[in-house]
Scaffold this active site. Sequence first.
Site, PDB file in Angstrom:
ATOM      1  N   TYR A 111      60.319 -11.956  61.832  1.00  0.00           N
ATOM      2  CA  TYR A 111      59.547 -10.936  62.542  1.00  0.00           C
ATOM      3  C   TYR A 111      58.128 -11.405  62.839  1.00  0.00           C
ATOM      4  CZ  TYR A 111      63.374  -8.518  60.323  1.00  0.00           C
ATOM      5  OH  TYR A 111      64.611  -8.174  59.880  1.00  0.00           O
ATOM      6  N   ASP A 145      76.346   1.083  53.083  1.00  0.00           N
ATOM      7  CA  ASP A 145      75.654  -0.209  53.094  1.00  0.00           C
ATOM      8  C   ASP A 145      74.799  -0.285  51.830  1.00  0.00           C
ATOM      9  OD1 ASP A 145      73.976  -2.353  53.433  1.00  0.00           O
ATOM     10  OD2 ASP A 145      73.468  -1.910  55.518  1.00  0.00           O
ATOM     11  N   LYS A 170      72.540  -9.472  49.405  1.00  0.00           N
ATOM     12  CA  LYS A 170      71.263  -9.667  48.721  1.00  0.00           C
ATOM     13  C   LYS A 170      71.392 -10.079  47.249  1.00  0.00           C
ATOM     14  CE  LYS A 170      68.104  -7.747  51.932  1.00  0.00           C
ATOM     15  NZ  LYS A 170      68.263  -6.688  52.923  1.00  0.00           N
TER      16      LYS A 170
HETATM   17  C1  LIG Z   1      68.925  -6.844  54.193  1.00  0.00           C
HETATM   18  C2  LIG Z   1      69.858  -5.800  54.633  1.00  0.00           C
HETATM   19  C3  LIG Z   1      70.860  -6.071  55.593  1.00  0.00           C
HETATM   20  C4  LIG Z   1      70.987  -7.431  56.256  1.00  0.00           C
HETATM   21  O1  LIG Z   1      71.260  -8.448  55.362  1.00  0.00           O
HETATM   22  P1  LIG Z   1      70.928  -9.990  55.758  1.00  0.00           P
HETATM   23  O2  LIG Z   1      71.453 -10.781  54.624  1.00  0.00           O
HETATM   24  O3  LIG Z   1      69.428 -10.058  55.903  1.00  0.00           O
HETATM   25  O4  LIG Z   1      71.614 -10.262  57.047  1.00  0.00           O
HETATM   26  C5  LIG Z   1      71.718  -5.052  55.930  1.00  0.00           C
HETATM   27  N1  LIG Z   1      71.628  -3.832  55.364  1.00  0.00           N
HETATM   28  C6  LIG Z   1      70.688  -3.533  54.446  1.00  0.00           C
HETATM   29  C7  LIG Z   1      70.661  -2.184  53.823  1.00  0.00           C
HETATM   30  C8  LIG Z   1      69.764  -4.506  54.048  1.00  0.00           C
HETATM   31  O5  LIG Z   1      68.822  -4.199  53.142  1.00  0.00           O
END
Ligand SMILES: *Cc1c(COP(=O)(O)O)cnc(C)c1O
Length: 432
Positions: A21, A247, A276
């Site tokens: 970014y 998510d 993550k």
């Molecule tokens: C970081 C994140 C993503 C994307 O993950 P990347 O590994 O950066 O592609 C998607 N959803 C949520 C909730 C996130 O925190």
Amino acid sequence: MPLKSTQNLLDYDREHIWHPYTSMRNPLPVYAVESASGVTIKLADGRELIDAMSSWWAAIHGYNHPVLNQAIEQQLQSMSHIMFGGLTHRPAVELAKILIDITAEPLQHVFFADSGSVSVEVAIKMAVQYAYALGNRNKQKLLTVCGGYHGDTLGGMSVCDPVNGMHTMFSDILPQQIFAPQPECNDDGSTNIDELEVLLNKHQDEICAVIIEPVVQGAGGMHFYCAQYLQQLRVLCDQYNVLLILDEIATGFGRTGTLFAYEQAGIVPDILCLGKALTGGYMTLAATLSSKKVVDGINADGSGVLMHGPTFMANPLACAVANASIELLLSSCWQNKVAQLEQQLYKELKPCRSLPAVKEVRVKGAIGVVELYRPVNMAVLQAAFVKQGVWIRPFNRLVYIMPPYIIQPDELSRLTSAIYKVLSQSRGCNSS
Ligand SMILES: *Cc1c(COP(=O)(O)O)cnc(C)c1O
């Protein structure tokens, strides 16, 4: 240009490398890191910073952990990578098993992706394919809530907050999804879910799934909301025959106080995205879990083939370190630790409320957020935090921290006192 000194590195970086970014022509300064160990980041100039960010939610056990190092070193002896088409291996199967064991019972199938964004793409494709195979060919849209963040690829972007998301300039080429207001909860337990239901009712023939971050919305604004909303959402998804995608890429693996945030609502998603902290912050890896219902649906037209397959799918090094990280987490007293972090964050960030620049302070699990009235001046604030010996990276109106779980109370106090000090010294705001 020879890359001898740190200054050479920084100069070359500034000329040639994109950072997240950030502008190529006029980037904010970056700091060169020499090494990281435990909760300490050592800069090339010798300064040491206490890490408040866990490298964006990932490094829950801190850096350079002997157990995680060993898992990678050991896996390296047999293979670092092998294609997953037509082949499989122990680290991937063991990881699938542990993920299935620690998540809700209906989640029985795992797709390994190479990043969180890709796991969201896979989840979206599963939902669209599910509806398609069941003959509901108009059900190709997603319903989500404002304030969300689901990644930077096109599908993920299409369900990020449409206004505050970092992707407004792309809105014309993105699939047009349906947005309900950001979840809000009242003290009496009532919520604004009825506004979502109106949309669900109106567009039920077009919607294949609802996607949402449970309990904590991360990069979209660090908004917290109550478990009741999720309970009501689960009921509505069943009622209107749409899948529920959670998510948990940011919230998974203990960050909000339970292993997964959906546990606080006692609900089960149809599809779950993890990433993550999955590898303890060592390597990029993500997973999309789904229930039998989803798999059966995708199979309904006889093909059952899921049209996705990243080159580095189920990378063995990443799977091996993920297995070690999850074992390490489960064998630690993470629940106590996160609860202690929550208490200390609450106690020590609360005084920030009295600062004139501060709008609100909120804490959930091992996440502390200080929301300001106006966007921060990133360059000024970042330098001020480094000067205090801490690594805190604010964005927009938010100064937020989610340190590694292994952080000690005195180290956490250094983070919270740095926040208080920096926010009380600087106006912390753009003058514009
Ligand atoms: C970081 C994140 C993503 C994307 O993950 P990347 O590994 O950066 O592609 C998607 N959803 C949520 C909730 C996130 O925190």
